[in-house]
Design a protein around this motif. Structure first.
Motif, PDB file in Angstrom:
ATOM      1  N   ARG A 126       0.849  -1.185   0.000  1.00 42.64           N
ATOM      2  CA  ARG A 126       0.000   0.000   0.000  1.00 42.64           C
ATOM      3  C   ARG A 126       0.889   1.240   0.000  1.00 42.64           C
ATOM      4  O   ARG A 126       1.854   1.322   0.752  1.00 42.64           O
ATOM      5  CB  ARG A 126      -0.906  -0.007   1.234  1.00 42.64           C
ATOM      6  CG  ARG A 126      -2.008   1.039   1.210  1.00 42.64           C
ATOM      7  CD  ARG A 126      -3.003   0.819   2.337  1.00 42.64           C
ATOM      8  NE  ARG A 126      -3.665  -0.478   2.210  1.00 42.64           N
ATOM      9  CZ  ARG A 126      -4.683  -0.851   2.981  1.00 42.64           C
ATOM     10  NH1 ARG A 126      -5.169  -0.027   3.897  1.00 42.64           N
ATOM     11  NH2 ARG A 126      -5.225  -2.037   2.812  1.00 42.64           N
ATOM     12  N   GLU A 127       0.541   2.216  -0.853  1.00 48.24           N
ATOM     13  CA  GLU A 127       1.352   3.418  -0.967  1.00 48.24           C
ATOM     14  C   GLU A 127       0.524   4.685  -0.777  1.00 48.24           C
ATOM     15  O   GLU A 127      -0.676   4.717  -1.067  1.00 48.24           O
ATOM     16  CB  GLU A 127       2.049   3.471  -2.334  1.00 48.24           C
ATOM     17  CG  GLU A 127       1.115   3.605  -3.513  1.00 48.24           C
ATOM     18  CD  GLU A 127       1.868   3.822  -4.828  1.00 48.24           C
ATOM     19  OE1 GLU A 127       3.103   3.866  -4.827  1.00 48.24           O
ATOM     20  OE2 GLU A 127       1.182   3.952  -5.863  1.00 48.24           O
ATOM     21  N   PHE A 128       1.192   5.705  -0.316  1.00 50.28           N
ATOM     22  CA  PHE A 128       0.575   7.001  -0.095  1.00 50.28           C
ATOM     23  C   PHE A 128       0.253   7.671  -1.431  1.00 50.28           C
ATOM     24  O   PHE A 128       1.052   7.610  -2.363  1.00 50.28           O
ATOM     25  CB  PHE A 128       1.513   7.879   0.721  1.00 50.28           C
ATOM     26  CG  PHE A 128       1.123   9.313   0.795  1.00 50.28           C
ATOM     27  CD1 PHE A 128       1.795  10.267   0.043  1.00 50.28           C
ATOM     28  CD2 PHE A 128       0.084   9.721   1.616  1.00 50.28           C
ATOM     29  CE1 PHE A 128       1.439  11.597   0.102  1.00 50.28           C
ATOM     30  CE2 PHE A 128      -0.280  11.053   1.686  1.00 50.28           C
ATOM     31  CZ  PHE A 128       0.395  11.996   0.930  1.00 50.28           C
ATOM     32  N   VAL A 129      -0.897   8.339  -1.506  1.00 51.06           N
ATOM     33  CA  VAL A 129      -1.285   9.069  -2.711  1.00 51.06           C
ATOM     34  C   VAL A 129      -1.394  10.564  -2.422  1.00 51.06           C
ATOM     35  O   VAL A 129      -0.757  11.385  -3.080  1.00 51.06           O
ATOM     36  CB  VAL A 129      -2.632   8.550  -3.261  1.00 51.06           C
ATOM     37  CG1 VAL A 129      -3.098   9.407  -4.441  1.00 51.06           C
ATOM     38  CG2 VAL A 129      -2.511   7.086  -3.666  1.00 51.06           C
ATOM     39  N   CYS A 149      -9.230   5.183   1.875  1.00 51.65           N
ATOM     40  CA  CYS A 149      -9.257   6.424   2.633  1.00 51.65           C
ATOM     41  C   CYS A 149      -8.771   6.136   4.047  1.00 51.65           C
ATOM     42  O   CYS A 149      -9.103   5.079   4.613  1.00 51.65           O
ATOM     43  CB  CYS A 149     -10.689   6.952   2.650  1.00 51.65           C
ATOM     44  SG  CYS A 149     -10.927   8.440   3.609  1.00 51.65           S
ATOM     45  N   GLY A 150      -7.999   7.054   4.605  1.00 50.17           N
ATOM     46  CA  GLY A 150      -7.486   6.853   5.949  1.00 50.17           C
ATOM     47  C   GLY A 150      -7.552   8.135   6.759  1.00 50.17           C
ATOM     48  O   GLY A 150      -7.377   9.232   6.224  1.00 50.17           O
ATOM     49  N   ALA A 151      -7.795   7.993   8.055  1.00 51.95           N
ATOM     50  CA  ALA A 151      -7.823   9.123   8.978  1.00 51.95           C
ATOM     51  C   ALA A 151      -6.614   9.066   9.905  1.00 51.95           C
ATOM     52  O   ALA A 151      -6.215   7.979  10.345  1.00 51.95           O
ATOM     53  CB  ALA A 151      -9.103   9.109   9.794  1.00 51.95           C
ATOM     54  N   ASP A 152      -6.054  10.226  10.193  1.00 51.46           N
ATOM     55  CA  ASP A 152      -4.898  10.307  11.073  1.00 51.46           C
ATOM     56  C   ASP A 152      -5.240   9.760  12.464  1.00 51.46           C
ATOM     57  O   ASP A 152      -6.395   9.791  12.892  1.00 51.46           O
ATOM     58  CB  ASP A 152      -4.455  11.762  11.175  1.00 51.46           C
ATOM     59  CG  ASP A 152      -3.042  11.938  11.695  1.00 51.46           C
ATOM     60  OD1 ASP A 152      -2.567  13.084  11.723  1.00 51.46           O
ATOM     61  OD2 ASP A 152      -2.409  10.927  12.086  1.00 51.46           O
ATOM     62  N   ALA A 203       1.886  10.877   5.421  1.00 56.01           N
ATOM     63  CA  ALA A 203       2.726  10.435   4.310  1.00 56.01           C
ATOM     64  C   ALA A 203       3.111   8.965   4.450  1.00 56.01           C
ATOM     65  O   ALA A 203       3.621   8.364   3.498  1.00 56.01           O
ATOM     66  CB  ALA A 203       3.979  11.294   4.219  1.00 56.01           C
ATOM     67  N   THR A 204       2.872   8.393   5.599  1.00 61.70           N
ATOM     68  CA  THR A 204       3.101   6.973   5.798  1.00 61.70           C
ATOM     69  C   THR A 204       1.841   6.328   6.344  1.00 61.70           C
ATOM     70  O   THR A 204       1.136   6.910   7.172  1.00 61.70           O
ATOM     71  CB  THR A 204       4.264   6.722   6.776  1.00 61.70           C
ATOM     72  OG1 THR A 204       4.304   5.333   7.114  1.00 61.70           O
ATOM     73  CG2 THR A 204       4.092   7.536   8.051  1.00 61.70           C
ATOM     74  N   SER A 205       1.547   5.141   5.878  1.00 62.01           N
ATOM     75  CA  SER A 205       0.326   4.456   6.311  1.00 62.01           C
ATOM     76  C   SER A 205       0.367   4.099   7.785  1.00 62.01           C
ATOM     77  O   SER A 205      -0.680   3.827   8.386  1.00 62.01           O
ATOM     78  CB  SER A 205       0.081   3.204   5.471  1.00 62.01           C
ATOM     79  OG  SER A 205       1.165   2.309   5.578  1.00 62.01           O
ATOM     80  N   ALA A 206       1.547   4.122   8.397  1.00 61.99           N
ATOM     81  CA  ALA A 206       1.658   3.814   9.824  1.00 61.99           C
ATOM     82  C   ALA A 206       0.951   4.852  10.682  1.00 61.99           C
ATOM     83  O   ALA A 206       0.621   4.579  11.833  1.00 61.99           O
ATOM     84  CB  ALA A 206       3.125   3.725  10.221  1.00 61.99           C
ATOM     85  N   SER A 207       0.711   6.036  10.125  1.00 58.94           N
ATOM     86  CA  SER A 207       0.044   7.107  10.869  1.00 58.94           C
ATOM     87  C   SER A 207      -1.472   7.000  10.838  1.00 58.94           C
ATOM     88  O   SER A 207      -2.159   7.748  11.522  1.00 58.94           O
ATOM     89  CB  SER A 207       0.450   8.472  10.301  1.00 58.94           C
ATOM     90  OG  SER A 207       1.839   8.679  10.421  1.00 58.94           O
TER      91      SER A 207
END
Length: 128
Positions: free
Chosen positions: A45-48, A96-99, A110-114
């Protein structure tokens, strides 16, 4: 936990456009940075793109800069990804991801770990 629901994916020809939407289910996320990520078959998975809680600060990956635009509408409690000039290499499941924490800048995603909460994903397929 915030539940996110993506929509707007589909099949499009190269050079075409799509608009993805992300809306929460459960509670508001207006104080959180939000981002879009994608995962192609066999790849990580990569950041867009990401947008901060106020909507004034955005960050994009180099591969989509100038073609994609992230925005948010607080009145509709939604985040959007306008994708123009699509290429076959944009084919992926878009998430979609939320901080995890509130009131941070867009670069925090910028990283999916966040990411503290994920949607289920929506498929985007670009044919050549």
């Amino acid at each position: 936990q915030v539940q996110l629901v993506e929509s707007g994916g589909g099949l499009v020809q190269a050079g075409g456009s799509l608009r993805l939407s992300c809306a929460p289910s459960g509670r508001t996320f207006t104080t959180y940075a939000m981002g879009w990520f994608r995962q192609a078959p066999g790849k990580e998975r990569e950041f867009v793109a990401a947008i901060n809680w106020s909507g004034r600060d955005t960050t994009y990956s180099d591969s989509v800069k100038g073609r994609f635009t992230i925005s948010r509408d607080k009145s509709e409690n939604a985040v959007y990804l306008q994708m123009n000039s699509l290429k076959p290499e944009d084919t992926a499941v878009y998430y979609c991801g939320a901080d995890t924490f509130s009131y941070r800048g867009s670069r925090s995603l910028a990283t999916s770990a966040s990411v503290g909460s994920w949607g289920q994903g929506t498929q985007v397929t670009v044919s050549s």
